[in-house]
Motif scaffolding. Structure first.
Motif, PDB file in Angstrom:
ATOM      1  N   VAL A  22       0.828  -1.212   0.000  1.00 18.12           N
ATOM      2  CA  VAL A  22       0.000   0.000   0.000  1.00 18.12           C
ATOM      3  C   VAL A  22       0.865   1.267   0.000  1.00 18.12           C
ATOM      4  O   VAL A  22       0.563   2.249  -0.666  1.00 18.12           O
ATOM      5  N   ARG A  23       2.007   1.215   0.742  1.00 11.91           N
ATOM      6  CA  ARG A  23       2.834   2.423   0.868  1.00 11.91           C
ATOM      7  C   ARG A  23       3.558   2.783  -0.427  1.00 11.91           C
ATOM      8  O   ARG A  23       4.103   3.857  -0.569  1.00 11.91           O
ATOM      9  N   LEU A  24       3.564   1.836  -1.394  1.00 13.25           N
ATOM     10  CA  LEU A  24       4.166   2.146  -2.702  1.00 13.25           C
ATOM     11  C   LEU A  24       3.175   2.852  -3.616  1.00 13.25           C
ATOM     12  O   LEU A  24       3.517   3.241  -4.724  1.00 13.25           O
ATOM     13  N   GLY A  25       1.917   2.975  -3.189  1.00 11.94           N
ATOM     14  CA  GLY A  25       0.877   3.550  -4.038  1.00 11.94           C
ATOM     15  C   GLY A  25       0.100   2.440  -4.726  1.00 11.94           C
ATOM     16  O   GLY A  25       0.440   1.264  -4.597  1.00 11.94           O
ATOM     17  N   PRO A  26      -0.965   2.813  -5.474  1.00 12.09           N
ATOM     18  CA  PRO A  26      -1.814   1.795  -6.096  1.00 12.09           C
ATOM     19  C   PRO A  26      -1.065   0.991  -7.146  1.00 12.09           C
ATOM     20  O   PRO A  26      -0.154   1.510  -7.795  1.00 12.09           O
ATOM     21  N   GLY A  27      -1.449  -0.278  -7.306  1.00 18.30           N
ATOM     22  CA  GLY A  27      -0.800  -1.112  -8.317  1.00 18.30           C
ATOM     23  C   GLY A  27      -0.811  -2.560  -7.914  1.00 18.30           C
ATOM     24  O   GLY A  27      -1.582  -2.972  -7.056  1.00 18.30           O
ATOM     25  N   ARG A 216       8.542   2.663  -0.167  1.00 13.61           N
ATOM     26  CA  ARG A 216       7.899   3.867  -0.696  1.00 13.61           C
ATOM     27  C   ARG A 216       8.465   4.172  -2.082  1.00 13.61           C
ATOM     28  O   ARG A 216       9.518   3.641  -2.452  1.00 13.61           O
ATOM     29  N   PRO A 217       7.773   5.035  -2.855  1.00 14.18           N
ATOM     30  CA  PRO A 217       8.252   5.334  -4.222  1.00 14.18           C
ATOM     31  C   PRO A 217       9.719   5.772  -4.247  1.00 14.18           C
ATOM     32  O   PRO A 217      10.466   5.414  -5.163  1.00 14.18           O
ATOM     33  N   PHE A 218      10.177   6.508  -3.227  1.00 18.00           N
ATOM     34  CA  PHE A 218      11.579   6.944  -3.193  1.00 18.00           C
ATOM     35  C   PHE A 218      12.520   5.739  -3.185  1.00 18.00           C
ATOM     36  O   PHE A 218      13.576   5.742  -3.836  1.00 18.00           O
ATOM     37  N   LEU A 220      12.021   2.815  -4.463  1.00 19.10           N
ATOM     38  CA  LEU A 220      12.042   2.195  -5.788  1.00 19.10           C
ATOM     39  C   LEU A 220      13.001   2.972  -6.701  1.00 19.10           C
ATOM     40  O   LEU A 220      13.813   2.384  -7.417  1.00 19.10           O
ATOM     41  N   ALA A 221      12.923   4.306  -6.626  1.00 23.31           N
ATOM     42  CA  ALA A 221      13.806   5.141  -7.438  1.00 23.31           C
ATOM     43  C   ALA A 221      15.269   4.910  -7.045  1.00 23.31           C
ATOM     44  O   ALA A 221      16.155   4.777  -7.901  1.00 23.31           O
ATOM     45  N   LEU A 222      15.524   4.831  -5.733  1.00 20.37           N
ATOM     46  CA  LEU A 222      16.889   4.598  -5.254  1.00 20.37           C
ATOM     47  C   LEU A 222      17.396   3.240  -5.738  1.00 20.37           C
ATOM     48  O   LEU A 222      18.538   3.125  -6.228  1.00 20.37           O
ATOM     49  N   ALA A 223      16.548   2.223  -5.642  1.00 17.11           N
ATOM     50  CA  ALA A 223      16.953   0.878  -6.068  1.00 17.11           C
ATOM     51  C   ALA A 223      17.253   0.860  -7.569  1.00 17.11           C
ATOM     52  O   ALA A 223      18.194   0.199  -8.010  1.00 17.11           O
ATOM     53  N   GLU A 224      16.467   1.592  -8.365  1.00 19.20           N
ATOM     54  CA  GLU A 224      16.733   1.679  -9.823  1.00 19.20           C
ATOM     55  C   GLU A 224      18.121   2.268 -10.059  1.00 19.20           C
ATOM     56  O   GLU A 224      18.889   1.790 -10.890  1.00 19.20           O
ATOM     57  N   HIS A 225      18.455   3.332  -9.325  1.00 25.73           N
ATOM     58  CA  HIS A 225      19.772   3.969  -9.482  1.00 25.73           C
ATOM     59  C   HIS A 225      20.885   3.009  -9.087  1.00 25.73           C
ATOM     60  O   HIS A 225      21.921   2.933  -9.753  1.00 25.73           O
ATOM     61  N   LEU A 226      20.680   2.286  -8.000  1.00 23.92           N
ATOM     62  CA  LEU A 226      21.720   1.350  -7.545  1.00 23.92           C
ATOM     63  C   LEU A 226      21.954   0.255  -8.590  1.00 23.92           C
ATOM     64  O   LEU A 226      23.101  -0.088  -8.903  1.00 23.92           O
ATOM     65  N   LEU A 227      20.855  -0.259  -9.157  1.00 24.14           N
ATOM     66  CA  LEU A 227      20.998  -1.290 -10.195  1.00 24.14           C
ATOM     67  C   LEU A 227      21.741  -0.755 -11.399  1.00 24.14           C
ATOM     68  O   LEU A 227      22.622  -1.416 -11.956  1.00 24.14           O
TER      69      LEU A 227
END
Ligand code: C5P
Length: 231
Positions: A22-27, A216-218, A220-227
Motif C-alpha cells: 500500500v505504501r508504494l501507491g496503487p498497483g 515507498r516510491p523513493f 524504488l527510485a533509489l533501487a533503480e539507481h543502484l541497479l
C-alpha cells in the motif's frame, strides 16, 4: 538461465512476498512491482539463489497470483510457491510448513529487499552455523529518534546509540523458528520478535545498505539507481 541450488546446502530460505504494498501507491502486489523491468521478487530470488549454502527457497505469494508467480520464477531458480496469509507472520508460517526435510538453518527474507547481496545471506547463515540460535542483520540508526504521543507532541528522546535498524534475511536454527511460530499469538513485523518471546538470545551482525526494503516510491527510485550503477 535457471540457477541451481545446492543439494548439499544446509539453508532453506522463506520469502514472504504476499504483501499488498500500500505504501508504494496503487498497483500490483509489492513483490510483483517492476524494478528495472523485472519484479522485485525476481531480483530477490536471483540473489538468494546465488548464495552458495542455499538448498531450497519457499516463496509465500498472494493467493490470487500463485500461478503467475510460479511462471515468473521458473526461469530464475527452483522455488516452491505457496499461498501467503493476511499478515506477514501468517505468510512466513505457510512457507515454513513447506520447507523440505534436510536444512537445519532457516532464513526469512522479505521479497521487498530485492538488492540484498548474496554475501549477507551467507554471513547470516554462517553466524547460525557457528552456534547462534537466532541472527539478525542490523544497521546503526543515523537519525535522532523521538518518541511522540497521538498529537505528535514529543514525549522524549531515545538514546540512539543503543538502537539498531533491523533488516532481513534473519537466520534461525530450524527448531527454534518452528517453536516460535508454534506459540506465536499477536502478529509481529519480524521473526526475531517471536523468538525473543521464547527467551532465546538474538545475535546482531552487520547488515548492508543494499538490503534496503523497497517500501515507498523513493526507495524504488533509489533501487533503480543502484541497479544502474551495477549493484
Ligand atoms: O509490509 P512489510 O513491508 O513489512 O512487508 C515485508 C514483507 O512481508 C514483504 O516482502 C511483503 O510482501 C511480505 N508480506 C507477506 N504477507 C503479508 C504482508 C507482507 O508476505 N500478508
Amino acid at each position: 538461465m535457471t540457477a541451481q541450488l545446492n543439494p548439499r546446502g544446509d539453508v532453506a530460505v522463506l520469502v514472504p512476498a504476499a504483501g499488498a504494498g500500500v505504501r508504494l501507491g496503487p498497483g500490483r502486489p509489492k513483490a510483483l512491482r517492476l524494478l528495472a523491468g523485472e519484479p522485485l521478487l525476481v531480483h530477490a530470488v536471483r540473489r538468494l539463489a546465488a548464495a552458495g549454502s542455499v538448498h531450497s527457497i519457499v516463496v509465500a505469494a498472494p493467493a490470487a497470483e500463485l500461478d503467475a508467480v510460479r511462471r515468473l520464477l521458473a526461469p530464475v531458480a527452483p522455488v516452491t510457491v505457496v499461498a501467503g496469509g493476511a499478515e506477514r507472520q501468517a505468510s512466513v508460517a505457510a512457507a515454513l510448513a513447506a520447507v523440505p526435510a534436510g536444512p537445519d538453518i532457516v532464513l526469512v527474507h522479505d521479497a521487498a529487499r530485492a538488492l540484498t547481496p548474496p554475501a549477507l545471506v551467507e554471513a547470516v547463515a554462517a553466524a547460525v552455523r557457528a552456534g547462534d540460535d537466532a541472527v539478525i542483520p542490523v544497521l546503526p540508526v543515523v537519525d535522532t529518534v523521538k518518541e511522540v504521543d497521538a498529537a505528535e507532541l514529543v514525549l522524549g528522546t531515545v538514546d540512539r546509540s543503543a538502537l539498531r535498524a533491523v533488516q532481513t534475511p534473519q537466520g534461525f536454527r530450524r527448531e527454534v523458528l518452528t517453536a516460535a511460530h508454534a506459540v506465536a499469538a499477536d502478529p509481529l513485523t519480524d521473526d526475531a520478535g517471536l523468538v525473543e518471546k521464547l527467551g532465546v538470545p538474538v545475535r546482531c551482525v552487520p547488515g548492508s545498505e543494499y538490503a534496503l526494503k523497497v517500501t515507498r516510491p523513493f526507495d524504488l527510485a533509489l533501487a533503480e539507481h543502484l541497479l544502474a550503477a551495477g549493484v
